[in-house]
Scaffold this active site. Structure first.
Site, PDB file in Angstrom:
ATOM      1  NE  ARG A 295      -3.781  -2.252   2.301  1.00 42.67           N
ATOM      2  CZ  ARG A 295      -4.654  -2.570   3.255  1.00 42.67           C
ATOM      3  NH1 ARG A 295      -4.787  -1.773   4.299  1.00 42.67           N
ATOM      4  NH2 ARG A 295      -5.384  -3.666   3.160  1.00 42.67           N
ATOM      5  NE  ARG A 310      -1.012   4.845   9.143  1.00 45.67           N
ATOM      6  CZ  ARG A 310      -2.317   4.561   9.274  1.00 45.67           C
ATOM      7  NH1 ARG A 310      -2.984   4.140   8.225  1.00 45.67           N
ATOM      8  NH2 ARG A 310      -2.929   4.712  10.419  1.00 45.67           N
ATOM      9  CD  GLU A 382      -8.103  -1.371  10.890  1.00 40.35           C
ATOM     10  OE1 GLU A 382      -8.134  -2.127   9.910  1.00 40.35           O
ATOM     11  OE2 GLU A 382      -8.114  -0.125  10.797  1.00 40.35           O
ATOM     12  CB  SER A 385     -11.394  -4.056   8.738  1.00 39.14           C
ATOM     13  OG  SER A 385     -11.098  -2.882   9.442  1.00 39.14           O
ATOM     14  NE  ARG A 422      -1.784  -1.877  11.435  1.00 40.48           N
ATOM     15  CZ  ARG A 422      -2.586  -0.818  11.369  1.00 40.48           C
ATOM     16  NH1 ARG A 422      -3.693  -0.767  12.115  1.00 40.48           N
ATOM     17  NH2 ARG A 422      -2.298   0.195  10.579  1.00 40.48           N
TER      18      ARG A 422
END
Length: 457
Positions: A295, A310, A382, A385, A422
């Site tokens: 990403r 990130r 987070e 999801s 994560r």
């Protein structure tokens, strides 16, 4: 993606759904685009009908040996042929304009999704476990990893730039162990089929799951077809000198193929059913994959600039389900519980929140975020999801199934099961010791060759 006919038949529901996402009404603008499309089609059809009729009249005039009338009709047919080419261009442009507008519209939230503007309006559904207690000030994961000598951001920056990391020794193995543990859990206990998909996909696949066109700037693209550096130089020279669009490379001249690095395995997994008609007996179809993801993090300037939260490149275990419309809501709850089980077995404190209409994803009807507790940051972050998308992606992919009710679009769901990087962060921060070592969670020790503690190299 929406069908303009559905919007015409459900205008109020469509605009109310947009209002719940804090978006302005759009139906009237779409109807105007559709009217242009309809008019263009009608114009083309009328010209075609007249051309067909005139062609028959030519035959009749020739039979009557009425050369003057036949010549007049031939001239009309020739003129209609030229007009029809223009009408076809108008029709194509009108269709593309409507398609583009429809492709940029987000999914409508389910009625039970809380209305809100941003993450501050998300609703906590449940909290699981308790915060760990330390007899010392807990550190953040990057301080732990760097002190262990096994997490190197400086060298990664020299190799690739910011938002990359080099893991070594025990931490490299710990990341691998986490992914293997998750895949074994989801395949052996949760009934998912493991898939090893491509990491490069075409435009159609990205469009199918709605990464394109809305989120193009957050993707990494590559070009296939340039055979050597001389071809690349020639392409760049042409780009510089192109008379109409300076800087544009003519793909047809150089046989270039646009490909995308996947931002999530959701893309290839969901697209496995694109342009197909499944049998209802095959549903629900459950798939999982552990892959690298890529990403650009285009909207993350200044956020999480240190550490592994990130990254441009990261591992993630993805869960994807293909279901009937009747199964999808129950499957959403099941998928979320499967992702939660990862954290339960790792002994991590977490919570589940329902995203509000202003914070949920573009393709989602409803989303649960699972947030793990990070003691070094003293906050939840987070880690997964899980979203139900209804038939939104299926319409973009033309993915259907046969049932007693006829051929229908499938429903699609996706969720992280979970983000491996994560999870590594969470293990480091929750299992850290005062001496700088990290205890390996019991469930991961079989994947670590029995190693109980990670120590400095």
């Amino acid at each position: 993606m929406y069908d303009i006919r559905w919007i015409r038949e459900n205008q109020q529901a469509f605009d109310e759904g947009r209002a719940r996402r804090n978006l302005e009404p759009l139906s009237d603008k779409l109807f105007a685009l559709d009217d242009v499309r309809r008019a263009a089609i009608a114009k083309s059809q009328k010209a075609q009908e007249r051309r067909n009729a005139a062609s028959k009249e030519i035959g009749a005039a020739m039979k009557e040996k009425n050369t003057a009338k036949a010549d007049e009709l031939k001239a009309e047919v020739a003129a209609l042929k030229d007009q029809m080419s223009e009408f076809e261009r108008e029709e194509k442009a009108a269709i593309e304009a409507l398609h583009k507008a429809l492709s940029e519209i987000p999914n409508t939230p389910l009625a039970e999704v809380p209305v809100g503007k941003d993450e501050n309006d998300n609703v906590e559904a449940r909290v699981v476990g308790t915060k760990p207690s330390f007899g010392f000030e807990p550190k953040e994961h990057f301080d732990i990893g760097e002190k262990l000598g096994q997490m190197d951001f400086e060298t990664a920056a020299k190799l690739s730039g910011a938002r990359f990391v080099v893991l070594k020794g025990g931490l490299a193995r710990l990341e691998r162990a986490l992914m293997q543990f998750m895949l074994d859990l989801h395949t052996d206990h949760h009934g998912y089929l493991e898939v090893d998909p491509p990491l490069l996909v075409r435009d159609d696949a990205m469009f199918g799951t709605a990464q394109l066109p809305k989120f193009e700037e957050d993707q990494f693209a590559t070009l296939f077809g340039l055979q050597d550096i001389r071809s690349l130089k020639a392409a760049l020279d042409l780009a510089t000198n192109h008379p109409d669009e300076p800087g544009k490379i003519i793909s047809s001249d150089f046989n270039l193929d646009h490909m995308w690095l996947i931002p999530t395995a959701e893309v290839p997994l969901t697209n496995l059913v694109r342009e197909s008609i499944l049998d209802e007996k095959q549903l629900p179809m459950r798939m999982t994959a552990g892959t690298y993801c890529f990403r650009a993090e285009a909207g993350a300037a200044g956020r999480d600039t240190r550490g592994m939260i990130r990254q441009h490149q990261f591992h993630k275990v993805e869960l994807v389900s293909i279901t009937t419309p009747e199964q999808s809501i129950e499957e959403h709850e099941r998928m979320t519980q499967c992702a939660e089980e990862v954290l339960k077995r790792l002994g991590l404190h977490y919570r589940v929140v329902t995203l509000c209409t202003g914070d949920m994803g573009f393709a989602s009807q409803k989303t649960y975020d699972i947030e793990v507790w990070l003691p070094g940051q003293n906050r939840f972050r987070e880690i997964s999801s899980c979203s139900v998308c209804g038939d939104f992606q299926a319409r973009r992919m033309n993915a259907r199934y046969r049932s007693e009710k006829g051929t229908r679009f499938v429903h699609t769901l996706n969720g992280s099961g979970v983000a491996v990087g994560r999870a590594l962060v969470a293990v480091l921060e929750n299992y850290q010791n005062a001496d700088g070592t990290v205890t390996v969670p019991e469930v991961l020790r079989p994947y670590m060759g029995g190693l109980e503690k990670i120590v400095a190299r």
